[in-house]
Motif scaffolding. Structure first.
Motif, PDB file in Angstrom:
ATOM      1  N   GLU A  30      37.615  41.446  46.462  1.00 24.65           N
ATOM      2  CA  GLU A  30      36.807  40.416  46.251  1.00 24.65           C
ATOM      3  C   GLU A  30      35.252  40.798  46.451  1.00 24.65           C
ATOM      4  O   GLU A  30      34.356  40.612  45.715  1.00 24.65           O
ATOM      5  CB  GLU A  30      36.986  39.212  46.968  1.00 24.65           C
ATOM      6  N   HIS A  31      35.078  41.759  47.591  1.00 22.88           N
ATOM      7  CA  HIS A  31      33.846  42.327  47.797  1.00 22.88           C
ATOM      8  C   HIS A  31      33.478  43.245  46.847  1.00 22.88           C
ATOM      9  O   HIS A  31      32.097  43.192  46.183  1.00 22.88           O
ATOM     10  CB  HIS A  31      33.992  42.834  49.152  1.00 22.88           C
ATOM     11  N   LEU A  32      34.299  44.148  46.180  1.00 26.93           N
ATOM     12  CA  LEU A  32      33.970  45.047  45.408  1.00 26.93           C
ATOM     13  C   LEU A  32      33.388  44.229  43.778  1.00 26.93           C
ATOM     14  O   LEU A  32      32.789  44.716  43.462  1.00 26.93           O
ATOM     15  CB  LEU A  32      34.988  46.155  44.948  1.00 26.93           C
ATOM     16  N   ALA A  33      34.185  43.166  43.699  1.00 27.36           N
ATOM     17  CA  ALA A  33      33.937  42.530  42.335  1.00 27.36           C
ATOM     18  C   ALA A  33      32.549  41.774  42.519  1.00 27.36           C
ATOM     19  O   ALA A  33      31.946  41.664  41.357  1.00 27.36           O
ATOM     20  CB  ALA A  33      35.150  41.338  42.190  1.00 27.36           C
ATOM     21  N   GLU A  34      32.477  41.154  43.568  1.00 28.69           N
ATOM     22  CA  GLU A  34      30.939  40.789  43.804  1.00 28.69           C
ATOM     23  C   GLU A  34      29.883  41.589  43.660  1.00 28.69           C
ATOM     24  O   GLU A  34      28.899  41.044  43.673  1.00 28.69           O
ATOM     25  CB  GLU A  34      30.869  39.984  45.226  1.00 28.69           C
ATOM     26  N   LEU A  35      30.043  42.938  43.999  1.00 26.72           N
ATOM     27  CA  LEU A  35      29.032  43.857  43.904  1.00 26.72           C
ATOM     28  C   LEU A  35      29.009  44.424  42.604  1.00 26.72           C
ATOM     29  O   LEU A  35      28.195  45.413  42.251  1.00 26.72           O
ATOM     30  CB  LEU A  35      29.278  45.041  44.845  1.00 26.72           C
ATOM     31  N   GLY A  36      29.844  43.747  41.502  1.00 27.35           N
ATOM     32  CA  GLY A  36      29.740  44.398  40.217  1.00 27.35           C
ATOM     33  C   GLY A  36      30.803  45.389  39.765  1.00 27.35           C
ATOM     34  O   GLY A  36      30.518  46.059  38.474  1.00 27.35           O
ATOM     35  N   HIS A  37      31.530  45.882  40.791  1.00 24.18           N
ATOM     36  CA  HIS A  37      32.397  46.983  40.435  1.00 24.18           C
ATOM     37  C   HIS A  37      33.582  46.173  39.314  1.00 24.18           C
ATOM     38  O   HIS A  37      34.197  45.278  39.770  1.00 24.18           O
ATOM     39  CB  HIS A  37      33.118  47.719  41.577  1.00 24.18           C
ATOM     40  N   HIS A  38      33.996  46.915  38.449  1.00 27.36           N
ATOM     41  CA  HIS A  38      34.978  46.514  37.499  1.00 27.36           C
ATOM     42  C   HIS A  38      36.170  47.414  37.380  1.00 27.36           C
ATOM     43  O   HIS A  38      37.153  47.184  37.510  1.00 27.36           O
ATOM     44  CB  HIS A  38      34.568  46.243  36.108  1.00 27.36           C
ATOM     45  N   THR A  46      29.358  50.337  51.047  1.00 28.20           N
ATOM     46  CA  THR A  46      29.590  49.668  49.767  1.00 28.20           C
ATOM     47  C   THR A  46      28.184  49.121  49.308  1.00 28.20           C
ATOM     48  O   THR A  46      27.361  48.817  50.024  1.00 28.20           O
ATOM     49  CB  THR A  46      30.514  48.598  50.072  1.00 28.20           C
ATOM     50  N   GLY A  47      28.019  49.188  47.904  1.00 34.28           N
ATOM     51  CA  GLY A  47      26.712  48.609  47.369  1.00 34.28           C
ATOM     52  C   GLY A  47      27.056  48.360  45.788  1.00 34.28           C
ATOM     53  O   GLY A  47      28.285  48.484  45.316  1.00 34.28           O
ATOM     54  N   PRO A  48      25.941  47.672  45.239  1.00 37.28           N
ATOM     55  CA  PRO A  48      26.050  47.497  43.841  1.00 37.28           C
ATOM     56  C   PRO A  48      26.623  48.775  42.602  1.00 37.28           C
ATOM     57  O   PRO A  48      26.149  49.907  43.155  1.00 37.28           O
ATOM     58  CB  PRO A  48      24.885  46.981  43.408  1.00 37.28           C
ATOM     59  N   ALA A  49      27.517  48.379  41.831  1.00 36.16           N
ATOM     60  CA  ALA A  49      27.669  49.448  40.959  1.00 36.16           C
ATOM     61  C   ALA A  49      26.593  50.021  40.068  1.00 36.16           C
ATOM     62  O   ALA A  49      26.254  49.099  39.368  1.00 36.16           O
ATOM     63  CB  ALA A  49      28.966  48.750  40.024  1.00 36.16           C
ATOM     64  N   SER A  50      26.063  51.198  40.356  1.00 27.71           N
ATOM     65  CA  SER A  50      24.822  51.602  40.059  1.00 27.71           C
ATOM     66  C   SER A  50      25.179  52.916  39.096  1.00 27.71           C
ATOM     67  O   SER A  50      24.146  53.346  38.447  1.00 27.71           O
ATOM     68  CB  SER A  50      23.855  51.791  40.938  1.00 27.71           C
ATOM     69  N   ARG A  51      26.188  53.419  39.178  1.00 32.25           N
ATOM     70  CA  ARG A  51      26.496  54.606  38.291  1.00 32.25           C
ATOM     71  C   ARG A  51      27.807  54.582  37.791  1.00 32.25           C
ATOM     72  O   ARG A  51      28.355  53.685  37.939  1.00 32.25           O
ATOM     73  CB  ARG A  51      26.343  55.990  39.259  1.00 32.25           C
ATOM     74  N   GLY A  52      27.844  55.493  36.852  1.00 29.98           N
ATOM     75  CA  GLY A  52      29.621  55.894  36.452  1.00 29.98           C
ATOM     76  C   GLY A  52      29.931  54.844  35.448  1.00 29.98           C
ATOM     77  O   GLY A  52      28.884  54.171  34.786  1.00 29.98           O
ATOM     78  N   ARG A  53      31.085  54.589  35.408  1.00 29.04           N
ATOM     79  CA  ARG A  53      31.639  53.511  34.384  1.00 29.04           C
ATOM     80  C   ARG A  53      30.948  52.172  34.273  1.00 29.04           C
ATOM     81  O   ARG A  53      30.540  51.716  33.056  1.00 29.04           O
ATOM     82  CB  ARG A  53      33.039  53.287  34.143  1.00 29.04           C
ATOM     83  N   ASP A  54      30.844  51.676  35.356  1.00 32.78           N
ATOM     84  CA  ASP A  54      30.502  50.175  35.621  1.00 32.78           C
ATOM     85  C   ASP A  54      29.199  49.880  35.265  1.00 32.78           C
ATOM     86  O   ASP A  54      28.576  49.046  34.479  1.00 32.78           O
ATOM     87  CB  ASP A  54      30.745  49.675  36.883  1.00 32.78           C
TER      88      ASP A  54
END
Length: 303
Positions: A127-135, A292-300
Motif C-alpha cells: 500500500e505504501h509503495l502504491a501511494e508513492l506511485g510505484h506500479h 522509500t520515495g516517489p517512483a522517479s526513475r525506471g519503468r514507473d
C-alpha cells in the motif's frame, strides 16, 4: 518456630522444587540465536520471568533431534516459549509442558500462538509503495517453506493484485546475502523492466539489497525504493534509514512470558490459569523512513 530459631533452619528451595518437580525456569527455543530479531524478545521474557521468580534458558532449536526430544522430559524447564515452527509436530506435542508459539507457528502443534498478522503487514508495505506511485514492484521472499515467509509473500501478491500492480517475486531468505543477490538480479534487468519498489521479507535482507545497490552505483530511494520487515534495533541508523514493518518485539516477548507463567501456575494450582484466547494477534505497523520515495526513475517514471 523455637526449634527453627534454635537450629538455624532455612528452607532449601532447591530441595522443595525437586520434590515438586519444578525447575523454576522458562526455556526459549529459537532457530538462529545470532538473528538480531530475537534480542528484544529475549530481554522481555527475561524481565517478566525474573519478576515471577523464574530464570530463563535460551537454546538453539536446531540442536539435533535427540536433544530436542529430551527437552520436555529432563526437568530443566517448567514451560517453553517456542520461536520455531519447523520442528516435528510429534516432538513438540510430546513435551507435555506449558508452551506458547511466538512469531512462527505450526498448525500441527497443540499449543496457542502469539504473533502479528504477517499477511496484513505485507499489505501495508505494498500500500505504501502504491501511494508513492510505484506500479512495478518486487518481493524478496524468505525461505520457501517458512510459515512467516509464505504469509508475507501471499500478502504481497494479494495486495498487488488488488491494486492492479505488476508484482514479481525473487526467492531468497532472511539474510544479507539474499538481499544482495536480489539486488544483482534486479540490476541485470533491462531498465524498463526493473521494479521501482522492492519489499524484502526481513530488515537484514533489505540491508543487503540496499548496500549492494549502492555498491553498483544505484541510489536508494532515487533508483529504487526498499522496504524491510521487523524494524530491528538499528533500522533507523542505517543509511538510508529503513522504511519497514514494525513488529512490537518487546510487547510480544512480555505477553508470551506472562501467558507461559500463567499456564505454569495453573498447572501447579497457584492461580486461576490463563484467561486469554488460545491464539492472539498483536498489531504491526508501517514505519516510514528515507529508504522509500516517489517512483522517479525506471519503468514507473516512463509510464
Amino acid at each position: 518456630m523455637r526449634a527453627v530459631s534454635e537450629t538455624g533452619y532455612r528452607v532449601n528451595a532447591a530441595a522443595r522444587d525437586l520434590r515438586q518437580r519444578r525447575a523454576r525456569s522458562i526455556l526459549i527455543l529459537a532457530p538462529n540465536l545470532s538473528n538480531t530479531f530475537f534480542s528484544r524478545i529475549f530481554a522481555a521474557v527475561q524481565e517478566e520471568a525474573s519478576a515471577a521468580g523464574l530464570t530463563v534458558q535460551i537454546s538453539d532449536s536446531r540442536i539435533g533431534r535427540d536433544r530436542i526430544l529430551s527437552l520436555g522430559h529432563d526437568g530443566r524447564a517448567d514451560g517453553i516459549v517456542l520461536l520455531d515452527g519447523g520442528l516435528e509436530p510429534e516432538v513438540v506435542n510430546g513435551w507435555q509442558l506449558p508452551l506458547i508459539q511466538l512469531s512462527e507457528w505450526n498448525d500441527a502443534y497443540v499449543a496457542p500462538h502469539l504473533g502479528i498478522d504477517n499477511h496484513a503487514a505485507a499489505s501495508l508495505a505494498v500500500e505504501h509503495l502504491a501511494e508513492l506511485g510505484h506500479h512495478s514492484v518486487m518481493h524478496v521472499s524468505g525461505p520457501k517453506h517458512n510459515v512467516l515467509a509464505v504469509a508475507r509473500r501471499d500478502g504481497f501478491l494479494a495486495e498487488s493484485a488488488k491494486r492492479a500492480m505488476e508484482p514479481s517475486v525473487f526467492s531468497g531468505d532472511f539474510t544479507l546475502e539474499a538481499g544482495a543477490e536480489a539486488a544483482r538480479r534486479w540490476a541485470r534487468l533491462p531498465v524498463l523492466d526493473r521494479p521501482t519498489g522492492v519489499f524484502c521479507a526481513s530488515d537484514e535482507c533489505a540491508f543487503g539489497f540496499i548496500s549492494e545497490s549502492v555498491h553498483m552505483g544505484y541510489t536508494v530511494p532515487g533508483d529504487v525504493s526498499v522496504i524491510g520487515f521487523d524494524d530491528i534495533d538499528f533500522a533507523d541508523r542505517f543509511l538510508p534509514a529503513l522504511t519497514t514493518i514494525h513488529q512490537p518485539r518487546a510487547e510480544m516477548g512480555r505477553i508470551a512470558a506472562k501467558r507461559v507463567i500463567d499456564m505454569i501456575r495453573c498447572l501447579h494450582r497457584e492461580g486461576l490459569g490463563p484467561s486469554e484466547d488460545p491464539t492472539q494477534s498483536i498489531e504491526a505497523s508501517l514505519v516510514v523512513r528515507s529508504s522509500t520515495g516517489p517512483a522517479s526513475r525506471g519503468r514507473d517514471a516512463v509510464t
